[in-house]
Design a protein around this motif. Structure first.
Motif, PDB file in Angstrom:
ATOM      1  N   ILE A  61      81.135  15.456  43.177  1.00  0.00           N
ATOM      2  CA  ILE A  61      80.326  14.419  42.523  1.00  0.00           C
ATOM      3  C   ILE A  61      78.837  14.735  42.616  1.00  0.00           C
ATOM      4  O   ILE A  61      78.159  14.962  41.607  1.00  0.00           O
ATOM      5  N   TYR A  62      78.296  14.759  43.859  1.00  0.00           N
ATOM      6  CA  TYR A  62      76.847  14.806  44.024  1.00  0.00           C
ATOM      7  C   TYR A  62      76.228  16.105  43.513  1.00  0.00           C
ATOM      8  O   TYR A  62      75.134  16.090  42.940  1.00  0.00           O
ATOM      9  N   GLY A  66      73.790  15.100  40.708  1.00  0.00           N
ATOM     10  CA  GLY A  66      72.423  15.188  41.200  1.00  0.00           C
ATOM     11  C   GLY A  66      72.085  14.204  42.310  1.00  0.00           C
ATOM     12  O   GLY A  66      72.886  13.351  42.698  1.00  0.00           O
ATOM     13  N   PHE A  67      70.874  14.326  42.844  1.00  0.00           N
ATOM     14  CA  PHE A  67      70.425  13.585  44.018  1.00  0.00           C
ATOM     15  C   PHE A  67      70.577  12.079  43.855  1.00  0.00           C
ATOM     16  O   PHE A  67      71.007  11.371  44.772  1.00  0.00           O
ATOM     17  N   ASP A  68      70.227  11.556  42.696  1.00  0.00           N
ATOM     18  CA  ASP A  68      70.216  10.110  42.507  1.00  0.00           C
ATOM     19  C   ASP A  68      71.609   9.490  42.536  1.00  0.00           C
ATOM     20  O   ASP A  68      71.743   8.267  42.609  1.00  0.00           O
ATOM     21  N   SER A  69      72.638  10.306  42.479  1.00  0.00           N
ATOM     22  CA  SER A  69      74.004   9.790  42.504  1.00  0.00           C
ATOM     23  C   SER A  69      74.532   9.582  43.924  1.00  0.00           C
ATOM     24  O   SER A  69      75.620   9.029  44.100  1.00  0.00           O
ATOM     25  N   ASN A  73      74.733   5.608  52.328  1.00  0.00           N
ATOM     26  CA  ASN A  73      75.400   5.876  53.607  1.00  0.00           C
ATOM     27  C   ASN A  73      75.827   7.332  53.735  1.00  0.00           C
ATOM     28  O   ASN A  73      75.967   7.841  54.844  1.00  0.00           O
ATOM     29  N   ASP A  74      76.019   7.987  52.624  1.00  0.00           N
ATOM     30  CA  ASP A  74      76.252   9.432  52.664  1.00  0.00           C
ATOM     31  C   ASP A  74      74.936  10.174  52.845  1.00  0.00           C
ATOM     32  O   ASP A  74      74.821  11.079  53.667  1.00  0.00           O
ATOM     33  N   GLU A 157      72.514  20.391  44.303  1.00  0.00           N
ATOM     34  CA  GLU A 157      73.284  21.143  43.314  1.00  0.00           C
ATOM     35  C   GLU A 157      73.713  22.506  43.828  1.00  0.00           C
ATOM     36  O   GLU A 157      74.718  23.069  43.362  1.00  0.00           O
ATOM     37  N   ASP A 158      72.968  23.051  44.803  1.00  0.00           N
ATOM     38  CA  ASP A 158      73.246  24.412  45.283  1.00  0.00           C
ATOM     39  C   ASP A 158      74.124  24.454  46.523  1.00  0.00           C
ATOM     40  O   ASP A 158      74.542  25.533  46.949  1.00  0.00           O
ATOM     41  N   VAL A 159      74.386  23.302  47.121  1.00  0.00           N
ATOM     42  CA  VAL A 159      75.082  23.290  48.411  1.00  0.00           C
ATOM     43  C   VAL A 159      76.479  23.913  48.355  1.00  0.00           C
ATOM     44  O   VAL A 159      76.833  24.716  49.225  1.00  0.00           O
TER      45      VAL A 159
END
Length: 570
Positions: A61-62, A66-69, A73-74, A157-159
């Motif tokens: 998902i993330y 992207g970051f805003d999603s 808590n995650d 995105e790169d993780v």
């Protein structure tokens, strides 16, 4: 509830509430005594979903949306279970650190920590670390004082691709952060040093296999730090870990380990205590598992400020702690054993050229305050391979070691490292100065640390070129002591201070005379002793010069501090 003469109608609701409150007394939130209801937000999000599960959301998902999603808590919780912290948004000064909300401090980039258990690396692994740094982290790759490597500027995105590359060479970010079993420190010369008492590497491997990524141990009250070393140098800061195994020789059973528990620094520092027991190499994983289970089950979960093992050990004492370990977890008695001997050397970082057990040599070198970059790490791997080595180690002092160098190649390795500004024969100031991440990237920091430490080294080398005594200078950007300020000869805790003109500027509260080793202590704070960042070189030069003038015989800096007058330390 009906009213009674003792409880008039008006007071009845309050009395009933008081009884209900007493009946559900929360204690310290210890699971082992039945307190399973989450008592703070951290405990709630851990109960809602195991931090290990966030990896699936990051990958599916993330990293795509992207970051805003990212769920909050995650973002500020569970992602730490995979080594990810949001980094500080640029341009926010230290005066706002404690004022702004987390979302105001968060940048849309991450720090990513690569765990390196035992500090053990191959040249292939180091090259991959360097390549990831260059491609995904804007060249960042700091060596930490827990043998890890930390990246910055990581995009969500790169993780997944970073994980894929790390795991392809046997590296991981699993539980590098979070309320988890963190990296296991190990002697960087385990299995190599001529004077080694015992090699703890097999125990590190077995603990990693059993514990890391295991859901049975992925919800601890807070972080759990550990160390295993059979070096007579006592080279893993065993005194400030939650659990540590220190190499000793038992008069009847031979080489094994002395067990320490309950160490830790931060704002309420405590030194670890001995359990008074000797354990064999084969027993170490069982004892580790028993201790981490005590922490999971009996650790305090009500207040985050009391959720470290050191508070439980302080309340119980070592005798009760050992009894619970034996009776409830190991189901057997442990063998009594001796304490470690005094450290065999003044430095514990393995810097320099040293002969190995097999006749070859290892070469330890010092960057500036642990700051390196991806290109440099790749070049270090090249130097090692070019001279016949396929192995390297990181240390608990922000240093690195090239192993397995043939005698006729030592000089060439030294020259190649020195050409990269990696000192094999560093000044005491280069060798002894450590710094945490600081305000450049850390959301908790108040002041700059890395650049300040690097410039301080240069200035002290210029001003005091003949100084040759062991001296540690630890620089921390906030009170949390990631750089171990309380156990340094000169510990510098970042805070805002007033300069001579009454302006609020970056500076440090000064701790003096701290030490690790069997005479470990937290140092001395002189009332009102603070120094501005700009005045730091002048202050250190002044106090070091007084030490040189007043020391008696071979007296160490920490010993001089204990008897020095306040005015001589100011």
């Amino acid at each position: 509830m009906a009213a009674t003469p003792e409880t008039p109608a008006a007071a009845a609701p309050a009395a009933a509430a008081a009884r209900r409150k007493t009946g559900r007394h929360r204690g310290e939130g210890q699971w082992a005594v039945g307190h399973h209801t989450p008592l703070n937000g951290n405990e709630q999000f851990k109960k809602d979903d195991d931090g290990l599960n966030v990896r699936t959301r990051i990958e599916n998902i993330y990293s795509k949306a992207g970051f805003d999603s990212i769920d909050p808590n995650d973002l500020r919780g569970r992602m730490r279970w995979w080594g990810l912290y949001t980094q500080r948004k640029p341009g926010i000064d230290g005066g706002k650190t404690a004022i702004l909300e987390p979302e105001e401090l968060d940048d849309k980039y991450f720090m990513l920590r690569v765990r390196i258990d035992g500090g053990r690396l191959t040249t292939e692994q180091l090259r991959v670390i360097g390549e990831i740094s260059e491609e995904f982290a804007r060249g960042t790759a700091d060596l930490t004082d827990r043998q890890n490597v930390q990246y910055h500027w990581i995009r969500i995105e790169d993780v997944p691709e970073i994980w894929r590359r790390l795991e392809a060479v046997g590296l991981s970010t699993t539980e590098a952060c979070g309320d988890t079993p963190r990296v296991i420190l190990g002697s960087p010369v385990a299995g190599i040093a001529q004077d080694e008492i015992i090699d703890g590497s097999p125990a590190i491997d077995e603990i990693y296999r059993r514990i890391v990524g295991n859901p049975a141990f992925s919800n601890l009250p807070r972080k759990f730090k550990s160390a295993i070393s059979g070096s007579p140098l006592l080279d893993v800061a065993h005194e400030i870990n939650d659990i540590a195994f220190v190499g000793v020789n038992h008069p009847e059973h031979g080489p094994g380990f002395d067990v320490w528990v309950g160490g830790g620094l931060s704002t309420n520092p405590k030194l670890g205590v001995r359990l008074g027991t000797w354990v064999s190499l084969e027993e170490v994983p069982d004892v580790y598992e028993g201790v981490i289970s005590i922490f999971r089950d009996y650790g305090y979960r009500r207040l985050r400020t009391r959720a470290r093992l050191k508070f439980l050990v302080a309340d119980w004492g070592p005798a009760k702690f050992r009894q619970v370990l034996e009776d409830e977890y190991l189901k057997r008695e442990l063998t009594d054993g001796p304490a470690p001997e005094q450290p065999s050397g003044q430095w514990r970082d393995h810097v320099g050229v040293h002969q190995q057990q097999d006749g070859r040599f290892y070469v330890g070198f010092a960057p500036r305050v642990g700051r390196v970059d991806g290109a440099t790490l790749t070049k270090i791997a090249d130097v090692a391979e070019r001279h016949g080595s396929g192995r390297l180690r990181t240390t608990a002092e922000q240093k690195m070691i090239v192993l397995d160098v043939e005698a006729d190649k030592v000089d060439s390795v030294v020259a190649a490292l020195e050409a990269l500004d990696l000192r094999v024969k560093p000044s005491p100031f280069r060798r002894g100065t450590m710094a945490c991440t600081g305000i450049e990237f850390c959301k908790l920091a108040i002041v700059e640390t890395k650049a300040r430490g690097a410039s301080l080294i240069d200035e002290l080398e210029r001003r005091l070129p003949e100084f040759a005594e062991p001296l540690t200078i630890n620089i921390n950007g906030c009170p949390n002591a990631c750089a171990r300020i309380q156990v340094a000869d000169i510990g510098l805790k970042g805070q805002l201070v007033l300069d001579d003109d009454g302006n609020q500027v970056e500076g440090y509260q000064v701790h003096l005379g701290g030490a690790l080793g069997l005479e470990a202590g937290f140092g001395r704070k002189v009332r009102g002793l603070k120094v501005t960042s700009a005045g730091l070189p002048d202050y250190v030069e002044r106090v070091v010069t007084r030490f040189q003038e007043q020391r008696e015989g071979g007296e160490r800096f920490a010993a001089w501090v204990t008897r020095a007058k306040d005015e001589d330390l100011s």
